[in-house]
Write an enzyme that holds these catalytic residues in place. Structure first.
Site, PDB file in Angstrom:
ATOM      1  N   SER A 414       0.910  -1.281   0.126  1.00 32.04           N
ATOM      2  CA  SER A 414       0.040  -0.191  -0.051  1.00 32.04           C
ATOM      3  C   SER A 414       0.853   1.521  -0.107  1.00 32.04           C
ATOM      4  CB  SER A 414      -0.991  -0.141   1.207  1.00 32.04           C
ATOM      5  OG  SER A 414      -1.818  -1.085   1.161  1.00 32.04           O
ATOM      6  N   ARG A 415       2.138   1.137  -0.466  1.00 33.62           N
ATOM      7  CA  ARG A 415       2.961   2.502  -0.940  1.00 33.62           C
ATOM      8  C   ARG A 415       3.509   2.987   0.681  1.00 33.62           C
ATOM      9  NH1 ARG A 415       3.182   0.219  -4.848  1.00 33.62           N
ATOM     10  NH2 ARG A 415       3.288   1.037  -6.795  1.00 33.62           N
TER      11      ARG A 415
END
Length: 440
Positions: A414-415
């Site tokens: 999710s970065r």
């Protein structure tokens, strides 16, 4: 292939490995994990059994549907291997009604090029279920269908003769594409089976593409169209925490570099070097790290190159190591100075003779009339120094970047990536490395 010394089990092992490699290249682990391998009673099914084993070792979760087990020792052995890995065998009657809910990938290893006739139960129903998926299913929500060598039910030369067969998303042709592959319209066509010797190529007039690097598969046909904005990876990595890293960034770099070497990454010492001239115009290129210690990072080049010209005007530079397979980057910033003449001399004579001659021939970053100019100059030098020591040219040597800042980057889901930065601080009159976390 038999007269050339190949056995069926050898070819099956290489074929199955090729299938697994092609699947892993397109359907990335983490996004697609659950794989159903449907195996037929012949060699095509054997390829599927081998592929299931390799996919397990790659980190996928394979399930095998093998309705008509072949009693031959080769196939029994493959089943035993899968059972020893606790890979589930799923009976046809226990397959879920909706395959899309349970699997991300379905590998069709039912029938190969030697199959003729009409599929009999239970394979006729299994093929119909794949037809239903490929015709009616939304490709973004249904499992990807991968066919081994030939989509099951297709004619080896004419393809989907009646137009009622399923349409796989990937076809992994083995040894060489069969004629029916001309009718394949999916986005991913790979060739696998990196074992074809010259006598077979010559006998059958095969023109096969080269395999890249150490890969067991090669993409053939037209590359799929891609919306660049949708390309993304959801990295899965161990966390990078402040209390787990080394207090000295050189030691932390050594740890990561050793892990990259141990993982077998290609050229783990490749690094992007960014320089800027006195006007601040940046320039980047890939170079190879040739030494690192507490004094800094060393590489070698032509002192007449653009990077050398930039460094003569602006001695500040940056390095970037990118180890894709490990979801890691290391950035290093600092000032650059030339290494000693003795150090450059020692390294120059440690290189292969061809590389030494190449360093003399290349007037890096200058315009030349053509490649033949380099080749001719190389041949002349080869003759000139055929017996003696090759002298290091004055215009060639090393540079050392002395770090002032390190950043260690570990890709996460999710970065929410981990970024730990080391910078020099003055504490009680001493210069020490300070670690802090940066927002991703």
């Amino acid at each position: 292939m038999g007269p050339l010394g190949f056995s069926v089990d050898q070819l099956m092992e290489l074929a199955g490995l090729s299938v697994a490699a092609a699947v892993a290249e397109v359907y990335k682990l983490g996004e697609c994990t659950r794989v159903l391998v449907i195996c037929g009673p012949g060699n095509n099914g054997g390829d599927g059994l081998v592929a299931a084993r390799h996919l397990h070792h790659f980190g996928y979760k394979p399930y095998v549907c093998y309705p008509k087990r072949t009693p031959k020792p080769l196939y029994s052995g493959l089943c035993t291997q899968l059972e020893s890995l606790a890979i589930p065998f799923v009976p046809v009657e226990d397959l879920p009604e909706n395959l899309s809910e349970e699997f991300d990938i379905i590998i069709d290893a039912m029938f190969g090029f030697s199959f003729h006739g009409t599929p009999r139960p239970p394979f006729d129903d299994l093929i119909n279920r794949l037809v239903s998926l490929s015709v009616n299913g939304n490709s973004a929500k249904r499992p990807a269908i991968v066919s081994v060598d030939i989509p099951s039910g297709w004619h080896v030369e004419e393809g989907d003769v009646n137009g009622g067969g399923f349409k796989p998303d990937m076809l992994v042709s083995l040894t060489a594409p069969k004629l029916c592959a001309k009718k394949f319209t999916g986005p991913h066509h790979f060739l696998g089976g990196r074992f074809v010797p010259p006598p077979i190529l010559s006998k059958y007039k095969l023109h096969l593409p080269p395999y890249p690097g150490t890969s067991m598969c090669v993409r053939i046909g037209k590359a799929p169209s891609v919306d660049i904005s949708t390309l993304r990876e959801n990295y899965i990595s161990p966390e990078l925490l402040e209390n787990q890293v080394m207090p000295d960034p050189f030691d932390q770099f050594a740890r990561w570099f050793d892990e990259a070497v141990t993982a077998g990454l290609r050229e783990p010492n490749a690094m992007a070097l960014t320089t800027a001239n006195k006007e601040g115009k940046p320039s980047s290129r890939m170079v190879l790290l040739k030494g690192v210690d507490k004094q800094g990072f060393v590489w070698y080049t032509n002192y007449g190159s653009q990077k050398a010209h930039d460094l003569s005007e602006n001695p500040n530079a940056a390095l970037l190591f990118y180890w894709n397979e490990m979801n890691r980057q290391v950035r290093v910033e600092g000032s650059v100075q030339k290494v000693s003449e003795e150090e450059s001399e020692k390294y120059f004579h440690s290189r292969p003779r061809g590389s030494q001659l190449g360093a003399i021939v290349s007037k890096q970053s200058t315009v030349i009339a053509g490649r033949e100019v380099l080749q001719q100059a190389y041949k002349e030098l080869e003759q000139k120094y055929s017996d003696g020591v090759i002298p290091k040219p004055d215009y060639w040597g090393g540079y050392r970047l002395i770090p002032k800042l390190f950043e260690f980057w570990q890709g996460q889901q999710s970065r929410l990536h981990d970024r730990l930065q080391y910078s020099l601080r003055e504490v009680d009159g001493n210069t020490v490395w300070h670690i802090e976390r940066l927002s991703p």
